[in-house]
Design a protein around this motif. Structure first.
Motif, PDB file in Angstrom:
ATOM      1  N   PHE A  35      -7.786   5.595   8.266  1.00 39.59           N
ATOM      2  CA  PHE A  35      -7.186   6.224   9.430  1.00 39.59           C
ATOM      3  C   PHE A  35      -7.964   7.445   9.888  1.00 39.59           C
ATOM      4  CE2 PHE A  35      -3.108   4.116  10.005  1.00 39.59           C
ATOM      5  CZ  PHE A  35      -2.923   3.466   8.802  1.00 39.59           C
ATOM      6  N   GLY A  36      -7.908   7.695  11.208  1.00 37.90           N
ATOM      7  CA  GLY A  36      -8.370   8.965  11.733  1.00 37.90           C
ATOM      8  C   GLY A  36      -7.295  10.025  11.543  1.00 37.90           C
ATOM      9  N   ALA A  37      -7.603  11.257  11.951  1.00 38.88           N
ATOM     10  CA  ALA A  37      -6.686  12.379  11.744  1.00 38.88           C
ATOM     11  C   ALA A  37      -5.534  12.398  12.740  1.00 38.88           C
ATOM     12  CB  ALA A  37      -7.438  13.692  11.802  1.00 38.88           C
ATOM     13  N   TRP A  53      -9.936  -5.511   0.416  1.00 38.31           N
ATOM     14  CA  TRP A  53      -8.552  -5.519  -0.043  1.00 38.31           C
ATOM     15  C   TRP A  53      -7.591  -5.151   1.079  1.00 38.31           C
ATOM     16  CZ3 TRP A  53      -6.606  -5.996  -5.271  1.00 38.31           C
ATOM     17  CH2 TRP A  53      -7.600  -6.355  -6.195  1.00 38.31           C
ATOM     18  N   TYR A  74       0.475   5.332   1.144  1.00 39.24           N
ATOM     19  CA  TYR A  74      -0.323   6.350   1.817  1.00 39.24           C
ATOM     20  C   TYR A  74       0.392   7.693   1.749  1.00 39.24           C
ATOM     21  CZ  TYR A  74      -3.543   3.010   3.980  1.00 39.24           C
ATOM     22  OH  TYR A  74      -4.507   2.054   4.196  1.00 39.24           O
ATOM     23  N   GLN A  77       0.620  11.369   3.810  1.00 41.44           N
ATOM     24  CA  GLN A  77       0.323  11.977   5.105  1.00 41.44           C
ATOM     25  C   GLN A  77       0.539  13.483   5.020  1.00 41.44           C
ATOM     26  OE1 GLN A  77       2.682  10.613   8.448  1.00 41.44           O
ATOM     27  NE2 GLN A  77       1.195  11.381   9.927  1.00 41.44           N
ATOM     28  N   TYR A 127      -3.037   0.578  -3.922  1.00 34.18           N
ATOM     29  CA  TYR A 127      -2.753  -0.647  -3.215  1.00 34.18           C
ATOM     30  C   TYR A 127      -2.706  -1.813  -4.190  1.00 34.18           C
ATOM     31  CZ  TYR A 127      -7.899  -0.856  -3.252  1.00 34.18           C
ATOM     32  OH  TYR A 127      -9.218  -0.852  -3.629  1.00 34.18           O
ATOM     33  N   GLN A 129      -4.846  -1.356  -7.460  1.00 27.41           N
ATOM     34  CA  GLN A 129      -6.105  -0.629  -7.474  1.00 27.41           C
ATOM     35  C   GLN A 129      -5.901   0.801  -6.990  1.00 27.41           C
ATOM     36  OE1 GLN A 129      -8.906  -2.087  -8.625  1.00 27.41           O
ATOM     37  NE2 GLN A 129      -7.784  -4.016  -8.921  1.00 27.41           N
ATOM     38  N   GLN A 163      -4.480  15.629   8.648  1.00 25.52           N
ATOM     39  CA  GLN A 163      -5.377  14.824   7.801  1.00 25.52           C
ATOM     40  C   GLN A 163      -5.143  13.336   7.931  1.00 25.52           C
ATOM     41  OE1 GLN A 163      -6.432  16.103   3.865  1.00 25.52           O
ATOM     42  NE2 GLN A 163      -5.278  18.005   4.087  1.00 25.52           N
ATOM     43  N   GLY A 164      -4.285  12.914   8.793  1.00 26.62           N
ATOM     44  CA  GLY A 164      -4.036  11.490   8.908  1.00 26.62           C
ATOM     45  C   GLY A 164      -3.413  10.938   7.641  1.00 26.62           C
ATOM     46  N   LEU A 165      -3.644   9.684   7.394  1.00 23.57           N
ATOM     47  CA  LEU A 165      -3.074   8.999   6.230  1.00 23.57           C
ATOM     48  C   LEU A 165      -4.178   8.735   5.212  1.00 23.57           C
ATOM     49  CD1 LEU A 165      -1.059   8.316   8.649  1.00 23.57           C
ATOM     50  CD2 LEU A 165      -0.449   6.312   7.305  1.00 23.57           C
ATOM     51  N   TYR A 182      -0.570  -3.710   9.461  1.00 21.96           N
ATOM     52  CA  TYR A 182       0.444  -3.394   8.468  1.00 21.96           C
ATOM     53  C   TYR A 182       1.832  -3.352   9.096  1.00 21.96           C
ATOM     54  CZ  TYR A 182      -3.065  -1.361   5.214  1.00 21.96           C
ATOM     55  OH  TYR A 182      -4.103  -1.122   4.358  1.00 21.96           O
ATOM     56  N   PHE A 233      -2.711   7.225  15.945  1.00 26.71           N
ATOM     57  CA  PHE A 233      -3.750   7.108  14.934  1.00 26.71           C
ATOM     58  C   PHE A 233      -4.626   5.901  15.220  1.00 26.71           C
ATOM     59  CE2 PHE A 233      -2.485  10.293  11.937  1.00 26.71           C
ATOM     60  CZ  PHE A 233      -1.109  10.388  12.060  1.00 26.71           C
ATOM     61  N   ASP A 280      -8.066   6.368  -2.493  1.00 30.42           N
ATOM     62  CA  ASP A 280      -8.933   7.543  -2.410  1.00 30.42           C
ATOM     63  C   ASP A 280      -8.385   8.765  -3.131  1.00 30.42           C
ATOM     64  OD1 ASP A 280      -9.426   6.483   0.961  1.00 30.42           O
ATOM     65  OD2 ASP A 280     -10.699   6.085  -0.771  1.00 30.42           O
ATOM     66  N   PHE A 321       5.018  -0.910   8.278  1.00 29.50           N
ATOM     67  CA  PHE A 321       5.277   0.325   7.535  1.00 29.50           C
ATOM     68  C   PHE A 321       6.760   0.519   7.271  1.00 29.50           C
ATOM     69  CE2 PHE A 321       1.387   2.782   7.241  1.00 29.50           C
ATOM     70  CZ  PHE A 321       0.561   2.168   8.166  1.00 29.50           C
ATOM     71  N   GLN A 355      -2.688  -6.242  -4.292  1.00 27.61           N
ATOM     72  CA  GLN A 355      -2.867  -7.502  -3.577  1.00 27.61           C
ATOM     73  C   GLN A 355      -1.916  -8.582  -4.094  1.00 27.61           C
ATOM     74  OE1 GLN A 355      -6.754  -9.216  -3.976  1.00 27.61           O
ATOM     75  NE2 GLN A 355      -6.671 -10.228  -1.988  1.00 27.61           N
ATOM     76  N   PHE A 363       4.414  13.746   3.106  1.00 30.09           N
ATOM     77  CA  PHE A 363       5.166  12.594   3.597  1.00 30.09           C
ATOM     78  C   PHE A 363       4.482  11.350   3.064  1.00 30.09           C
ATOM     79  CE2 PHE A 363       8.244  10.692   6.212  1.00 30.09           C
ATOM     80  CZ  PHE A 363       7.675   9.683   6.972  1.00 30.09           C
ATOM     81  N   LEU A 396      -5.095   6.887   1.452  1.00 32.22           N
ATOM     82  CA  LEU A 396      -4.639   5.813   0.584  1.00 32.22           C
ATOM     83  C   LEU A 396      -4.533   6.274  -0.861  1.00 32.22           C
ATOM     84  CD1 LEU A 396      -3.962   2.765   0.372  1.00 32.22           C
ATOM     85  CD2 LEU A 396      -6.407   2.368  -0.014  1.00 32.22           C
ATOM     86  N   TYR A 416      -2.179   2.962  16.086  1.00 32.72           N
ATOM     87  CA  TYR A 416      -0.792   3.079  15.676  1.00 32.72           C
ATOM     88  C   TYR A 416      -0.178   4.297  16.343  1.00 32.72           C
ATOM     89  CZ  TYR A 416      -1.074  -0.409  11.938  1.00 32.72           C
ATOM     90  OH  TYR A 416      -1.202  -1.581  11.231  1.00 32.72           O
ATOM     91  N   LEU A 436       4.154   7.187   2.880  1.00 29.04           N
ATOM     92  CA  LEU A 436       4.416   5.949   3.609  1.00 29.04           C
ATOM     93  C   LEU A 436       4.004   4.746   2.783  1.00 29.04           C
ATOM     94  CD1 LEU A 436       3.262   6.988   7.164  1.00 29.04           C
ATOM     95  CD2 LEU A 436       5.485   6.002   6.633  1.00 29.04           C
ATOM     96  N   ARG A 464       8.771   9.400  12.803  1.00 29.05           N
ATOM     97  CA  ARG A 464       7.709   9.181  11.822  1.00 29.05           C
ATOM     98  C   ARG A 464       7.532   7.714  11.421  1.00 29.05           C
ATOM     99  NH1 ARG A 464       6.581  14.352   8.110  1.00 29.05           N
ATOM    100  NH2 ARG A 464       4.480  13.605   8.585  1.00 29.05           N
ATOM    101  N   GLN A 465       8.206   6.821  12.121  1.00 30.25           N
ATOM    102  CA  GLN A 465       7.991   5.397  11.883  1.00 30.25           C
ATOM    103  C   GLN A 465       6.670   4.990  12.526  1.00 30.25           C
ATOM    104  OE1 GLN A 465      10.158   2.930  10.279  1.00 30.25           O
ATOM    105  NE2 GLN A 465       8.208   1.856  10.441  1.00 30.25           N
ATOM    106  N   MET A 466       5.796   4.367  11.769  1.00 30.19           N
ATOM    107  CA  MET A 466       4.501   3.908  12.280  1.00 30.19           C
ATOM    108  C   MET A 466       4.682   2.589  13.021  1.00 30.19           C
ATOM    109  SD  MET A 466       2.023   6.025  11.400  1.00 30.19           S
ATOM    110  CE  MET A 466       0.479   5.178  11.118  1.00 30.19           C
ATOM    111  N   TYR A 524       0.840  -1.202   0.000  1.00 32.03           N
ATOM    112  CA  TYR A 524       0.000   0.000   0.000  1.00 32.03           C
ATOM    113  C   TYR A 524       0.875   1.252   0.000  1.00 32.03           C
ATOM    114  CZ  TYR A 524      -3.030  -3.586   2.072  1.00 32.03           C
ATOM    115  OH  TYR A 524      -3.726  -4.750   2.321  1.00 32.03           O
TER     116      TYR A 524
END
Lengths: 115, 117
Positions: free
Chosen positions: B107-109, B102, A35, A37, A48, A56, A41-43, A104, B91, A59, A106, A50, A88, A45, B37, A90, B43-45, A33
């Motif tokens: 994720f939230g903010a 899939w 992402y 950042q 991705y 595919q 706003q979070g992460l 996941y 997060f 967002d 990362f 499979q 950023f 997508l 997370y 990821l 910045r490593q998740m 995947y």
């Protein structure tokens, strides 16, 4: 040790240029995947995949492209069509998107800046 | 589509104290997974804890525990005996039960946790 390697750590892009971010994993994971950042706003997508040779849109795929020619590799190209690429990025992987109870792993990320 | 909401942009806690981070989500699915997370300044998740929706028992990992309220669609994280190393962005994330999803994480903010000595 197994893990995900993203390179480069920092990347600078001029206006109108395409740049490619590398993501390599040696975990034998099927799914990968990308992402983006942004602050507050979070992460979100981008793309991705499979399995090999299949991927595919997520967002926010506009202005990005990917390939999955090998199981271990999932590079992301930020094209000139992406109007605000500074962010950023990821990369992540998981054993299988159809498996249960899977989080996941990362990478350490790439900071892309337009100059 | 599922949405994940973290309503606290920042939380401050003193060392050795407890802090609780809130997370709510919107879904029509009955089976799914929830994750917390941690993203430190590097910045490593890092995966902190996960919860399967079909399990009623709340997950616990050392000083981290969750309060999962399925009917309320709430998934809060409690950090006990806070340490300076807990300072990070946290997060909340949602994952549908495959195969339709899939394996995508929503994720939230994020909530910034500040730990003071």
């Amino acid at each position: 040790d197994g893990g995900i390697t993203q390179s480069p750590k920092y990347l600078f892009r001029k206006e109108g240029q395409n740049v490619t971010l590398s993501c390599e994993q040696n975990l034998n994971h099927d799914a990968m995947y990308w992402y983006r950042q942004d602050p507050g706003q979070g992460l979100r997508l981008i793309y991705y995949s499979q399995i090999v040779n299949d991927f595919q849109k997520g967002d926010i795929a506009e202005g990005y492209s990917v390939s999955r020619e090998k199981k271990e590799s999932f590079p992301l190209t930020v094209t000139s069509a992406q109007k605000n690429p500074t962010a950023f990025y990821l990369c992540a992987s998981s054993p299988s998107s159809t498996g249960r109870n899977l989080g996941y792993t990362f990478g350490s990320g790439t900071r892309l800046t337009v100059v | 589509a599922q949405t994940v909401t973290q309503s606290q942009p920042e939380m401050s806690v003193q060392e050795a104290e407890t802090v609780t981070l809130s997370c709510t989500y919107d879904t029509s699915e009955s089976d799914y997974y929830l994750f917390w997370y941690k993203q430190p300044p590097s910045r490593q998740m890092i995966l902190v804890i996960r919860q399967e929706a079909y399990k009623q028992q709340n997950a616990t990992e050392n000083r981290f525990s969750v309060n999962f309220q399925k009917a309320a669609k709430s998934f809060s994280l409690k950090i006990s005996d806070s340490q300076l190393g807990d300072a990070a962005m946290y997060f909340c994330a949602y994952r549908s039960d495959p195969p339709d999803s899939w394996g995508k994480l929503q994720f939230g903010a994020g909530t910034q946790v500040v730990v003071t000595p």
